[in-house]
Write an enzyme that holds these catalytic residues in place. Structure first.
Site, PDB file in Angstrom:
ATOM      1  N   ASN A 206      -2.960  11.356  13.269  1.00 36.85           N
ATOM      2  CA  ASN A 206      -3.166  12.634  12.579  1.00 36.85           C
ATOM      3  C   ASN A 206      -4.637  12.693  12.180  1.00 36.85           C
ATOM      4  O   ASN A 206      -5.047  12.038  11.224  1.00 36.85           O
ATOM      5  CB  ASN A 206      -2.243  12.677  11.350  1.00 36.85           C
ATOM      6  CG  ASN A 206      -2.484  13.899  10.488  1.00 36.85           C
ATOM      7  OD1 ASN A 206      -3.191  14.821  10.886  1.00 36.85           O
ATOM      8  ND2 ASN A 206      -1.897  13.898   9.299  1.00 36.85           N
ATOM      9  N   TRP A 207      -5.383  13.487  12.930  1.00 32.30           N
ATOM     10  CA  TRP A 207      -6.837  13.520  12.700  1.00 32.30           C
ATOM     11  C   TRP A 207      -7.212  14.354  11.484  1.00 32.30           C
ATOM     12  O   TRP A 207      -8.363  14.405  11.084  1.00 32.30           O
ATOM     13  CB  TRP A 207      -7.556  14.049  13.947  1.00 32.30           C
ATOM     14  CG  TRP A 207      -7.420  13.172  15.163  1.00 32.30           C
ATOM     15  CD1 TRP A 207      -6.757  11.972  15.257  1.00 32.30           C
ATOM     16  CD2 TRP A 207      -7.960  13.413  16.470  1.00 32.30           C
ATOM     17  NE1 TRP A 207      -6.853  11.471  16.527  1.00 32.30           N
ATOM     18  CE2 TRP A 207      -7.588  12.337  17.296  1.00 32.30           C
ATOM     19  CE3 TRP A 207      -8.718  14.446  17.021  1.00 32.30           C
ATOM     20  CZ2 TRP A 207      -7.952  12.253  18.645  1.00 32.30           C
ATOM     21  CZ3 TRP A 207      -9.081  14.369  18.364  1.00 32.30           C
ATOM     22  CH2 TRP A 207      -8.706  13.283  19.162  1.00 32.30           C
ATOM     23  N   LYS A 208      -6.253  15.069  10.931  1.00 30.08           N
ATOM     24  CA  LYS A 208      -6.494  15.919   9.749  1.00 30.08           C
ATOM     25  C   LYS A 208      -7.689  16.844  10.009  1.00 30.08           C
ATOM     26  O   LYS A 208      -7.890  17.278  11.143  1.00 30.08           O
ATOM     27  CB  LYS A 208      -6.666  15.055   8.500  1.00 30.08           C
ATOM     28  CG  LYS A 208      -5.482  14.095   8.328  1.00 30.08           C
ATOM     29  CD  LYS A 208      -5.435  13.399   7.005  1.00 30.08           C
ATOM     30  CE  LYS A 208      -4.208  12.496   6.957  1.00 30.08           C
ATOM     31  NZ  LYS A 208      -4.062  11.800   5.695  1.00 30.08           N
TER      32      LYS A 208
ATOM     33  N   HIS B 172       3.713  17.702   5.983  1.00 32.71           N
ATOM     34  CA  HIS B 172       2.848  16.624   5.499  1.00 32.71           C
ATOM     35  C   HIS B 172       2.588  16.827   4.005  1.00 32.71           C
ATOM     36  O   HIS B 172       2.455  17.963   3.550  1.00 32.71           O
ATOM     37  CB  HIS B 172       1.525  16.635   6.281  1.00 32.71           C
ATOM     38  CG  HIS B 172       0.724  15.400   6.050  1.00 32.71           C
ATOM     39  ND1 HIS B 172       0.008  15.200   4.900  1.00 32.71           N
ATOM     40  CD2 HIS B 172       0.563  14.285   6.804  1.00 32.71           C
ATOM     41  CE1 HIS B 172      -0.576  14.003   4.959  1.00 32.71           C
ATOM     42  NE2 HIS B 172      -0.250  13.432   6.105  1.00 32.71           N
TER      43      HIS B 172
ATOM     44  N   GLU C 273       0.066  16.605   2.332  1.00 30.17           N
ATOM     45  CA  GLU C 273      -1.160  17.361   2.048  1.00 30.17           C
ATOM     46  C   GLU C 273      -0.937  18.863   2.199  1.00 30.17           C
ATOM     47  O   GLU C 273      -1.801  19.661   1.836  1.00 30.17           O
ATOM     48  CB  GLU C 273      -2.298  16.867   2.963  1.00 30.17           C
ATOM     49  CG  GLU C 273      -2.778  15.489   2.515  1.00 30.17           C
ATOM     50  CD  GLU C 273      -3.426  14.656   3.606  1.00 30.17           C
ATOM     51  OE1 GLU C 273      -3.813  15.206   4.650  1.00 30.17           O
ATOM     52  OE2 GLU C 273      -3.535  13.429   3.411  1.00 30.17           O
TER      53      GLU C 273
ATOM     54  N   GLU D 235       6.322   8.926   4.427  1.00 30.06           N
ATOM     55  CA  GLU D 235       4.935   8.748   4.005  1.00 30.06           C
ATOM     56  C   GLU D 235       4.854   8.805   2.482  1.00 30.06           C
ATOM     57  O   GLU D 235       4.753   9.899   1.913  1.00 30.06           O
ATOM     58  CB  GLU D 235       4.062   9.844   4.600  1.00 30.06           C
ATOM     59  CG  GLU D 235       4.032   9.865   6.108  1.00 30.06           C
ATOM     60  CD  GLU D 235       2.709  10.412   6.624  1.00 30.06           C
ATOM     61  OE1 GLU D 235       2.068   9.714   7.409  1.00 30.06           O
ATOM     62  OE2 GLU D 235       2.308  11.509   6.204  1.00 30.06           O
TER      63      GLU D 235
ATOM     64  N   GLY E  26      -4.150   7.541   2.671  1.00 27.46           N
ATOM     65  CA  GLY E  26      -5.602   7.615   2.511  1.00 27.46           C
ATOM     66  C   GLY E  26      -6.136   6.779   1.362  1.00 27.46           C
ATOM     67  O   GLY E  26      -7.295   6.889   0.983  1.00 27.46           O
TER      68      GLY E  26
ATOM     69  N   SER F 210      -1.827   4.525   5.195  1.00 28.34           N
ATOM     70  CA  SER F 210      -2.743   3.386   5.350  1.00 28.34           C
ATOM     71  C   SER F 210      -2.285   2.363   6.391  1.00 28.34           C
ATOM     72  O   SER F 210      -2.476   1.167   6.201  1.00 28.34           O
ATOM     73  CB  SER F 210      -3.000   2.721   3.993  1.00 28.34           C
ATOM     74  OG  SER F 210      -3.570   3.655   3.082  1.00 28.34           O
TER      75      SER F 210
ATOM     76  N   GLY G 111      -3.546   8.284   9.748  1.00 27.73           N
ATOM     77  CA  GLY G 111      -4.713   9.132   9.512  1.00 27.73           C
ATOM     78  C   GLY G 111      -5.997   8.371   9.810  1.00 27.73           C
ATOM     79  O   GLY G 111      -6.465   8.327  10.947  1.00 27.73           O
TER      80      GLY G 111
HETATM   81  P1  PGA Z   1      -3.688   7.450   6.322  1.00 32.49           P
HETATM   82  O1  PGA Z   1      -2.954   8.869   6.509  1.00 32.49           O
HETATM   83  O2  PGA Z   1      -3.319   6.609   7.503  1.00 32.49           O
HETATM   84  O3  PGA Z   1      -5.158   7.782   6.289  1.00 32.49           O
HETATM   85  O4  PGA Z   1      -3.186   6.877   5.028  1.00 32.49           O
HETATM   86  C1  PGA Z   1      -1.625   8.913   6.973  1.00 32.49           C
HETATM   87  C2  PGA Z   1      -1.134  10.331   7.018  1.00 32.49           C
HETATM   88  O5  PGA Z   1      -1.501  11.132   6.156  1.00 32.49           O
HETATM   89  O6  PGA Z   1      -0.382  10.713   7.929  1.00 32.49           O
END
Ligand code: PGA
Length: 271
Positions: free
Chosen positions: A9-11, A95, A97, A182, A188, A228, A249
């Site tokens: 997931n490149w966000k 997600h 976010e 998640e 993150g 993470s 991410g």
């Molecule tokens: P992260 O993000 O690997 O940077 O913790 C994971 C995600 O949000 O899918």
């Protein structure tokens, strides 16, 4: 048989040239791998460019979000068919976010933007159904905040989110989704959920799927862990029996580290 998966997931990262270079690095490293689904989720703007790079490889394309309407006056939104026309096979839905169910920022949460997009459980359900109706596989994210975990609410939150996300789907539709556990506090932050605990909560996810779709339904559904995931913890995570791979991410933004996640998953879980 569940297919293991590693999804990047490149966000909100990568302009067109960066996206192309990153996708090329993944195709060169793991583009012909079998037995593990390799999925890249670039921002909307880079979908077509990445689609061109991965054509002819085993790498698949995902979007990070969608709107449920087919077309119309929805400024700024992107429809399921627009995504399939870019070559998407998957779409991330719900997600953390993008979810909006959190009212009070946690003390350790410094980024306000993390809560502004407002996806409710009902919106997640509607988006997932719209994805399925257009031939996209939704990767549905669930997970508790730190405050919820500390209040002992992890299992209840996760169960309720899974049940709400799958509401009104028939057994065939449920069979076509992917779930990702998640924990919000692990995204993150560099803090990974302990692999045994992630495995346990994914058991809760599977129990909720069975509750909605009937006993045994979850046995065929791929459930990922996200938060993470990185080269030095991926092995112990995917060695857990309930964890079929990762939604990643930070570590997906470098081809070297993402490819290592794919390779380890193949070694541990691949057929
Ligand atoms: P992260 O993000 O690997 O940077 O913790 C994971 C995600 O949000 O899918």
């Amino acid at each position: 048989m569940r297919v293991p998966m590693m999804a990047g997931n490149w966000k909100m990262n990568c302009d067109l040239d960066e996206a192309e270079a990153l996708a090329k690095g993944v195709v060169e490293g793991v583009g012909s791998i079998e037995g593990v689904a390799v999925v890249l989720a670039p921002p909307f703007t880079a979908l077509e460019r990445v689609a061109n790079v991965i054509t002819g490889s085993n790498v698949k394309l995902s979007a990070q979000n969608l709107y449920w309407k087919a077309s119309g006056a929805y400024t700024g939104e992107v429809s399921p068919k627009m995504l399939t026309s870019c070559g998407c096979a998957y779409v991330i839905v719900g997600h953390s976010e993008r979810r909006g169910r959190f009212g009070v920022p946690e003390p350790d949460m410094t980024d306000d933007l993390i809560r502004v997009f407002g996806d409710t459980d009902a919106a997640v359900n509607t988006k997932a159904k719209a994805a399925l109706g257009t031939g996209l596989t939704p990767i549905i994210c669930v997970g508790e905040t730190l405050a919820e975990r500390e209040a002992g609410l992890t299992d209840a939150i996760v169960r309720d989110q899974v049940i709400a996300a799958l509401e009104g789907m028939d057994a065939a539709q449920i069979n076509g989704v992917i779930l990702a556990y998640e924990p919000v506090w692990a995204i993150g932050t560099g803090k990974t959920c302990e692999s045994v605990e992630a495995n346990r909560v994914i058991g809760v996810v599977r129990a909720a799927i069975d509750w909605v779709a009937g006993a045994g339904a979850a046995a065929d559904i791929t459930v990922l862990y996200g938060g993470s995931v990185k080269p030095d913890n991926v092995r112990e995570l995917v060695e857990q029996p309930e964890i079929d791979g990762g939604l990643v991410g930070g570590a997906s933004l470098k081809a070297g580290s993402f490819n290592e996640l794919v390779t380890v998953t193949k070694e541990v879980r691949g057929s």
